[in-house]
Design a protein around this motif. Structure first.
Motif, mmCIF file in Angstrom:
data_model
loop_
_atom_site.group_PDB
_atom_site.id
_atom_site.type_symbol
_atom_site.label_atom_id
_atom_site.label_comp_id
_atom_site.label_asym_id
_atom_site.label_seq_id
_atom_site.Cartn_x
_atom_site.Cartn_y
_atom_site.Cartn_z
ATOM 1 N N ILE A 1 3.507 -5.003 13.203
ATOM 2 C CA ILE A 1 2.730 -3.689 12.562
ATOM 3 C C ILE A 1 3.321 -3.478 11.124
ATOM 4 O O ILE A 1 2.627 -2.877 9.963
ATOM 5 C CB ILE A 1 2.826 -2.465 13.468
ATOM 6 C CG1 ILE A 1 2.052 -3.121 14.452
ATOM 7 C CG2 ILE A 1 2.069 -1.386 12.148
ATOM 8 C CD1 ILE A 1 2.786 -1.873 15.598
ATOM 9 N N ALA A 2 4.932 -3.303 10.968
ATOM 10 C CA ALA A 2 5.628 -2.953 9.414
ATOM 11 C C ALA A 2 4.999 -3.914 8.339
ATOM 12 O O ALA A 2 4.665 -3.598 7.441
ATOM 13 C CB ALA A 2 7.261 -3.203 9.847
ATOM 14 N N ARG A 45 1.517 -3.490 7.415
ATOM 15 C CA ARG A 45 0.757 -2.748 6.518
ATOM 16 C C ARG A 45 2.495 -2.485 5.996
ATOM 17 O O ARG A 45 2.672 -1.036 5.191
ATOM 18 C CB ARG A 45 0.850 -1.019 7.231
ATOM 19 C CG ARG A 45 0.040 -1.082 8.775
ATOM 20 C CD ARG A 45 -0.673 -0.200 8.487
ATOM 21 N NE ARG A 45 -1.906 0.431 9.783
ATOM 22 C CZ ARG A 45 -2.589 -0.871 10.271
ATOM 23 N NH1 ARG A 45 -3.070 -1.228 9.794
ATOM 24 N NH2 ARG A 45 -2.803 -0.363 11.649
ATOM 25 N N LYS A 101 2.649 1.026 3.042
ATOM 26 C CA LYS A 101 2.083 1.941 3.106
ATOM 27 C C LYS A 101 2.852 2.941 4.273
ATOM 28 O O LYS A 101 3.985 2.899 4.962
ATOM 29 C CB LYS A 101 0.697 1.413 4.387
ATOM 30 C CG LYS A 101 0.456 0.334 3.891
ATOM 31 C CD LYS A 101 -1.491 0.768 3.656
ATOM 32 C CE LYS A 101 -2.080 -0.607 2.817
ATOM 33 N NZ LYS A 101 -2.265 -1.695 3.786
ATOM 34 N N THR A 129 3.147 3.993 7.176
ATOM 35 C CA THR A 129 3.286 3.472 8.519
ATOM 36 C C THR A 129 4.727 2.939 8.550
ATOM 37 O O THR A 129 5.668 2.738 9.252
ATOM 38 C CB THR A 129 2.565 2.546 9.047
ATOM 39 O OG1 THR A 129 1.353 3.462 8.817
ATOM 40 C CG2 THR A 129 2.689 2.884 11.001
ATOM 41 N N ASP A 130 4.952 1.560 7.229
ATOM 42 C CA ASP A 130 5.576 0.970 7.536
ATOM 43 C C ASP A 130 6.884 1.435 7.080
ATOM 44 O O ASP A 130 8.266 1.493 7.438
ATOM 45 C CB ASP A 130 5.535 -0.258 6.315
ATOM 46 C CG ASP A 130 7.059 -1.298 5.679
ATOM 47 O OD1 ASP A 130 7.203 -1.404 6.606
ATOM 48 O OD2 ASP A 130 6.736 -1.346 4.529
ATOM 49 N N VAL A 171 7.906 5.107 6.955
ATOM 50 C CA VAL A 171 8.670 5.479 8.188
ATOM 51 C C VAL A 171 8.659 4.856 9.377
ATOM 52 O O VAL A 171 10.384 4.542 9.810
ATOM 53 C CB VAL A 171 7.346 6.268 9.245
ATOM 54 C CG1 VAL A 171 7.997 6.861 10.501
ATOM 55 C CG2 VAL A 171 7.102 7.543 8.302
ATOM 56 N N MET A 172 8.806 3.521 9.380
ATOM 57 C CA MET A 172 9.504 2.511 10.637
ATOM 58 C C MET A 172 10.780 1.726 10.011
ATOM 59 O O MET A 172 11.346 1.796 10.365
ATOM 60 C CB MET A 172 8.866 1.233 10.824
ATOM 61 C CG MET A 172 7.256 1.995 12.218
ATOM 62 S SD MET A 172 5.724 0.795 12.602
ATOM 63 C CE MET A 172 7.313 -0.542 12.507
#
Lengths: 305, 348
Positions: free
Chosen positions: A108-109, A112, A115, A117-118, A120-121
């Motif tokens: 996912i990271a 994205r 972005k 999401t990335d 934060v992750m």
């Protein structure tokens, strides 16, 4: 591998046994009895001779010695054999939980990238990699058993159903798995980003595959080869973490026993436990090595030629 | 410019593409137009960085994330590909337009069996069963000249030579039965002897399947044998366009002259002419003719105003002020004139 195991055996024997303090130092036992016991276990002889008896016992009889402090008079091997299952279960479950989760989050990271999401992750990943598992263990214990009692505080070894047993293992597994999840996600993100920009992924997309199809079918497996490398230190990390975490959740595994035996000066037990820990690590390394060939045909077929 | 006709299947009009970079917008493609007719091979030639590959990536919808299509249209059967979303392209890529890559060594997934990389397309585009897909994939492999396709089917890319891998890439491109085949420097990464075979193969499948081919190449010598029409591209623009004969025997743009003069051949005894300088920085493209600074025939006007395409014949045009009626008469380089005379017997 046997050579490694032999070196581990010798090293742990010498290091542990060269520690000062007699095994039988106990004010309640008279000096004569102490001497008799030492003679029985060859402790009155020079270290080299003791080393010989130690190796001979293991190789010929599978005899790792007798516990003297933690469980006096009990065969060390028997103590350990009852302690292996909980430890293996905890470590293997932690590994089984962390690998798929790490893969999913890493993918996912990577998809994205840059972005929110990335970002934060990536922040959480750095956080989880840098915090050791025992900190998570106590934090989880505090919040999820004391503040909000969802899970049992300690491991329930008397639980009758598997479900109840697993329920009491959720917290220690989570504590152990957070770090590895973050490690895998981090490495996979980096690898995937590189693979995603490769020519063959472009070709996969010109075939008419969607971005997700191309990622799953073509990119993921290609990114796994370098990831397999990081799994070895990760496994030893989990095992090391479980030493303390077992203790905190009173899981009757090898970890708690090792801490006890070191504190009590039960040298035979300590050495034997170290050997078994090394054996477990060596087995996992072997599995990882074999998996290279499964993941990458170039290693499998190239090696044959 | 060539007139529109019914069998035009792809029409690129005034395509403009820029890349976001740290220094500003890199203007990679600046108003490119060309047509592709059914059964025809159109070549786009030019130096590295002239915008050839970017143009075809736009047609395939695989531009990198920092690219912006700033204007123009790519008309394919009434659909404007510049406005098509990712889902729409799933119907185009592979099924309608196939792409052959420059470097077959890195274009195949290194850890997937060759057969699976081909059947994957068949499953996707034709919804074939596993057994049917395998039969058809082996048939495809045979048609692109892979010996023992049954055995090769289960092998991995690293067990193939470069030429064989390029044949596999071609087989993959053909698997979805596209009507347009785009070849992005298909032989650049290959040995010269293998090059000729791959080019023959492309010509052969083009005839067999009545494909339309867009052929990207920096090597004019190769293009001469492949294409019916040639577009010479420089700094994101097409400078000269015409049939292969127009461009090779009646070149009009000084850049085309320079390119042609730098090709070695068997007879030329003179020293080959290199093009001086390097292509311009495309963040700030020059005001007039982008080639003017490297052009010894450049007029003062070339540095100030960009030359429009000037018609030479129905099929041939070039963007140079030299063709303007008021321009001084300039002849092409000696070396080139000799060569063309030799090849045409002085007829043209």
């Amino acid at each position: 591998m046997l050579l490694t195991l032999f070196l581990v055996m010798s090293l742990s024997f010498w290091i542990i046994r060269l520690m000062p303090k007699s095994i039988f130092e106990n004010p309640e036992v008279s000096p004569e009895i102490q001497r008799l016991l030492e003679a029985e276990m060859h402790l009155d002889k020079p270290m080299v001779v003791q080393y010989y008896y130690f190796l001979k016992g293991i190789v010929l009889h599978g005899d790792f010695g007798t516990s003297v402090k933690v469980r006096p008079g009990m065969d060390v091997f028997r103590i350990i054999s009852t302690r292996i299952p909980p430890t293996v279960m905890l470590n293997v479950l932690a590994l089984l939980v962390s690998m798929p989760l790490g893969f999913i989050l890493g993918t996912i990271a990577a998809l994205r990238r840059n972005k929110p999401t990335d970002v934060v992750m990536s922040f959480l990943i750095v956080l989880f990699i840098s915090i050791p598992s025992f900190v998570f263990a106590s934090a989880l214990q505090y919040f999820l058993t004391f503040k909000i009692p969802i899970f049992p505080t300690l491991y329930d070894s008397t639980a009758l159903t598997l479900g109840a047993k697993l329920n009491s293992l959720v917290l220690p597994i989570t504590a152990l798995a957070l770090g590895p999840i973050a490690t895998i996600a981090r490495y996979l993100r980096g690898e995937l980003i590189e693979t995603l920009s490769s020519e063959y992924l472009l070709l996969a997309r010109t075939k008419g595959l969607t971005r997700a199809q191309a990622t799953v079918r073509h990119a993921l497996r290609n990114s796994l080869v370098p990831i397999a490398n990081t799994i070895i230190p990760m496994i030893t990390g989990i095992i090391g973490g479980s030493l303390v975490v077992e203790r905190m959740y009173s899981i009757p595994g090898m970890g708690g026993q090792l801490v006890d035996s070191i504190l009590a000066g039960d040298h035979f037990l300590t050495v034997a436990l170290l050997i078994f820990y090394s054996a477990i690590s060596l087995i996992t390394i072997l599995i990882v090595d074999v998996s290279y060939g499964i993941i990458d045909p170039r290693i499998r077929i190239g090696g044959r030629q | 410019m060539p007139t529109d006709s019914n069998d035009t299947i792809l029409k690129v009009t005034d395509l403009t593409i820029s890349f976001k970079a740290y220094g500003g917008m890199v203007q990679a493609v600046r108003g490119v137009s060309f047509d592709l007719k059914r059964g025809e091979t159109v070549a786009i030639v030019g130096e590295s960085g002239s915008g050839k590959s970017v143009t075809i990536k736009a047609i395939m919808g695989i531009l990198p994330g920092n690219a912006v299509i700033e204007g123009g249209a790519i008309d394919y059967h009434g659909t404007d590909l510049t406005k098509l979303n990712e889902e729409g392209f799933h119907e185009i890529r592979g099924k309608r337009i196939g792409l052959i890559f420059q470097d077959p060594l890195s274009a195949l997934n290194p850890i997937m069996k060759i057969g699976k990389q081909i059947t994957e397309v068949l499953h996707l585009t034709k919804k074939l069963s596993t057994a049917d897909a395998k039969t058809q994939a082996i048939e495809l492999m045979r048609s692109v000249g892979i010996p023992e396709p049954e055995r090769r089917f289960n092998q991995y890319p690293f067990q193939f030579s470069g030429g064989m891998r390029q044949r596999i890439v071609i087989a993959i491109a053909l698997a979805g039965d596209p009507e347009i085949l785009i070849c992005d420097e298909p032989t650049t990464a290959l040995d010269v002897t293998v090059q000729a075979k791959i080019l023959d193969l492309i010509n052969q499948i083009k005839k067999e399947r009545n494909l339309s081919v867009i052929f990207i190449m920096h090597d004019l010598g190769v293009v001469a044998n492949m294409a019916q029409r040639v577009n010479v591209m420089y700094a994101g623009k097409i400078l000269e366009s015409g049939t292969a004969e127009d461009v090779f025997f009646r070149p009009a743009h000084p850049y085309t002259w320079a390119l042609l003069s730098s090709i070695p051949d068997m007879q030329t005894k003179e020293k080959l002419l290199a093009i001086p300088g390097t292509p311009p920085n495309m963040i700030h493209p020059p005001k007039g003719d982008a080639f003017a600074v490297r052009n010894k025939y450049a007029l003062k006007l070339d540095f100030e105003r960009e030359p429009p395409p000037i018609r030479i014949s129905d099929t041939h045009w070039a963007a140079t002020w030299l063709l303007h009626p008021k321009a001084p008469k300039v002849d092409m380089p000696e070396i080139l004139r000799h060569r063309i005379n030799r090849m045409t017997g002085g007829v043209v």
